[in-house]
Write a protein that holds these residues in place. Structure first.
Motif, short mmCIF file in Angstrom:
data_model
loop_
_atom_site.label_atom_id
_atom_site.label_comp_id
_atom_site.label_asym_id
_atom_site.label_seq_id
_atom_site.Cartn_x
_atom_site.Cartn_y
_atom_site.Cartn_z
N ASP A 148 0.82 -1.21 0.00
CA ASP A 148 0.00 0.00 0.00
C ASP A 148 0.86 1.26 0.00
OD1 ASP A 148 -2.27 -1.45 0.05
OD2 ASP A 148 -2.72 -1.14 2.18
N PHE A 149 2.07 1.14 0.56
CA PHE A 149 2.97 2.30 0.65
C PHE A 149 3.93 2.34 -0.55
CE2 PHE A 149 1.34 1.86 4.87
CZ PHE A 149 1.30 3.16 5.36
N GLY A 150 3.76 1.41 -1.47
CA GLY A 150 4.64 1.38 -2.65
C GLY A 150 6.00 0.79 -2.34
N ILE A 151 6.13 0.13 -1.20
CA ILE A 151 7.41 -0.49 -0.83
C ILE A 151 7.39 -1.94 -1.32
CG2 ILE A 151 9.01 -1.06 1.07
CD1 ILE A 151 8.62 1.98 0.74
N HIS A 152 7.93 -2.14 -2.52
CA HIS A 152 7.92 -3.47 -3.12
C HIS A 152 9.29 -4.12 -2.91
CE1 HIS A 152 4.09 -2.27 -4.69
NE2 HIS A 152 4.64 -1.25 -5.34
N ASP A 153 9.47 -5.30 -3.51
CA ASP A 153 10.77 -5.98 -3.47
C ASP A 153 11.88 -5.06 -3.96
OD1 ASP A 153 10.48 -8.49 -2.49
OD2 ASP A 153 11.18 -9.47 -4.33
N GLY A 154 13.05 -5.19 -3.41
CA GLY A 154 14.18 -4.37 -3.84
C GLY A 154 14.46 -3.28 -2.82
N ILE A 155 15.09 -2.21 -3.29
CA ILE A 155 15.50 -1.14 -2.37
C ILE A 155 14.74 0.14 -2.73
CG2 ILE A 155 17.44 0.20 -1.45
CD1 ILE A 155 19.31 -2.04 -2.31
N SER A 156 14.03 0.70 -1.77
CA SER A 156 13.30 1.96 -1.97
C SER A 156 14.05 3.07 -1.27
CB SER A 156 11.89 1.86 -1.37
OG SER A 156 11.19 0.78 -1.93
N GLU A 157 14.28 4.16 -1.98
CA GLU A 157 15.01 5.29 -1.38
C GLU A 157 14.01 6.17 -0.62
OE1 GLU A 157 18.10 4.83 -1.40
OE2 GLU A 157 18.24 3.45 -3.08
N VAL A 158 14.17 6.22 0.67
CA VAL A 158 13.25 6.98 1.54
C VAL A 158 14.09 7.91 2.42
CG1 VAL A 158 11.52 5.12 1.59
CG2 VAL A 158 13.34 5.17 3.34
N ILE B 212 -0.75 7.39 5.10
CA ILE B 212 -0.64 7.86 3.72
C ILE B 212 -1.27 9.24 3.65
CG2 ILE B 212 -1.38 7.43 1.33
CD1 ILE B 212 -1.28 4.38 2.06
N ASN B 213 -0.47 10.25 3.29
CA ASN B 213 -0.99 11.63 3.23
C ASN B 213 -1.55 11.95 1.86
OD1 ASN B 213 -0.27 12.31 5.90
ND2 ASN B 213 1.85 12.67 5.27
N THR B 214 -0.93 11.40 0.84
CA THR B 214 -1.38 11.71 -0.52
C THR B 214 -1.05 10.54 -1.44
OG1 THR B 214 -1.07 13.21 -2.39
CG2 THR B 214 0.80 12.96 -0.98
N ARG B 215 -1.91 10.33 -2.41
CA ARG B 215 -1.65 9.30 -3.42
C ARG B 215 -1.51 10.03 -4.75
NH1 ARG B 215 -2.80 4.04 -1.89
NH2 ARG B 215 -3.93 3.89 0.08
N LYS B 216 -0.25 10.29 -5.13
CA LYS B 216 -0.03 11.06 -6.37
C LYS B 216 0.35 10.10 -7.48
CE LYS B 216 2.36 15.04 -4.35
NZ LYS B 216 3.69 15.67 -4.30
N LEU B 217 0.06 10.49 -8.72
CA LEU B 217 0.63 9.77 -9.84
C LEU B 217 2.02 10.35 -10.06
CD1 LEU B 217 -2.33 9.66 -12.36
CD2 LEU B 217 -1.53 7.85 -10.86
#
Ligand SMILES: Cc1cc2nc3c(=O)[nH]c(=O)nc-3n(C[C@H](O)[C@H](O)[C@H](O)COP(=O)(O)O)c2cc1C
Length: 188
Positions: free
Chosen positions: A3-13, A121-126
């Motif tokens: 739901d947070f867009g954190i999928h497999d791999g490395i997410s830069e946060v 989740i504050n915003t769901r942007k494209l």
């Protein structure tokens, strides 16, 4: 995590943490998701010190290039944080996840295992892919190495990514690169 867009791999946060005397800190980190196992590899830094004293961290999901550069190479102004039940998160985050941390200390690098406590989740942007934004992220990584090692090869890489920012980036990405050059100081 999906739901947070954190999928497999490395997410830069951008990780936010708090010091024993209550000072918030922000720094970009790579959040690893390996078959559901969540962790971050952290070099000796303020973030690691803070997690060692209070084993909680928030992963802020951010799409602002200037904030990545600023938090990587300098401090973020106190007014950019908000406190949720006493813990700092970034006001401009698209969302954040609060984690409990278990730290396996190493000499130079520590592995911090993360267990989610809660998130927002504050915003769901494209967010269409922008090569300029991605190039700022790559340049920032090389900049954090350059400020430690002062090696010319990092400058060459930064220059390469800057050429992509000039071609594909917008005003925010160009401002971020201006700040990056200012913060790394004069080149050798
Ligand atoms: C996109 C990006 C990802 C980064 N990922 C990590 C990481 O996974 N682990 C780490 O130790 N440093 C990472 N860094 C470098 C830290 O953000 C940098 O060293 C920062 O100055 C640490 O700040 P602090 O001392 O306030 O914690 C990353 C930097 C960038 C720009």
């Amino acid at each position: 995590m999906d739901d947070f867009g954190i999928h497999d791999g490395i997410s830069e946060v951008i990780f936010t943490t708090i010091s024993p005397d209550g000072i918030p800190n922000a720094a970009p980190m790579g959040l690893h998701n390996k078959e559901g196992r969540l962790f971050v590899r952290i070099y000796n830094s303020k973030t690691l010190e803070n997690i060692t004293s209070k084993p909680v961290a928030a992963a802020n999901i951010v799409d602002e290039p200037v904030l990545f550069v600023q938090s990587a190479l300098s401090d973020v102004e106190p007014e950019r944080f908000e406190f949720v039940e006493g813990f700092p998160v970034l006001k401009d985050a698209m969302g954040w996840i609060l984690f409990e941390c278990k730290c396996k200390k190493g000499e130079n690098i520590s592995v911090v295992e993360l267990s989610p406590i809660k998130g927002k989740i504050n915003t769901r942007k494209l967010l269409p892919v922008n090569r300029g934004f991605n190039a700022v992220i790559e340049a920032s990584i090389h900049a954090t190495r350059y400020v430690v090692f002062r090696e010319q090869e990092y400058i060459e890489r930064i220059e390469y990514y800057n050429s992509i920012v000039k071609k594909c980036g917008g005003a925010r990405e160009k401002e971020a690169m201006g700040l990056l050059y200012e913060l790394i100081g004069p080149k050798k």
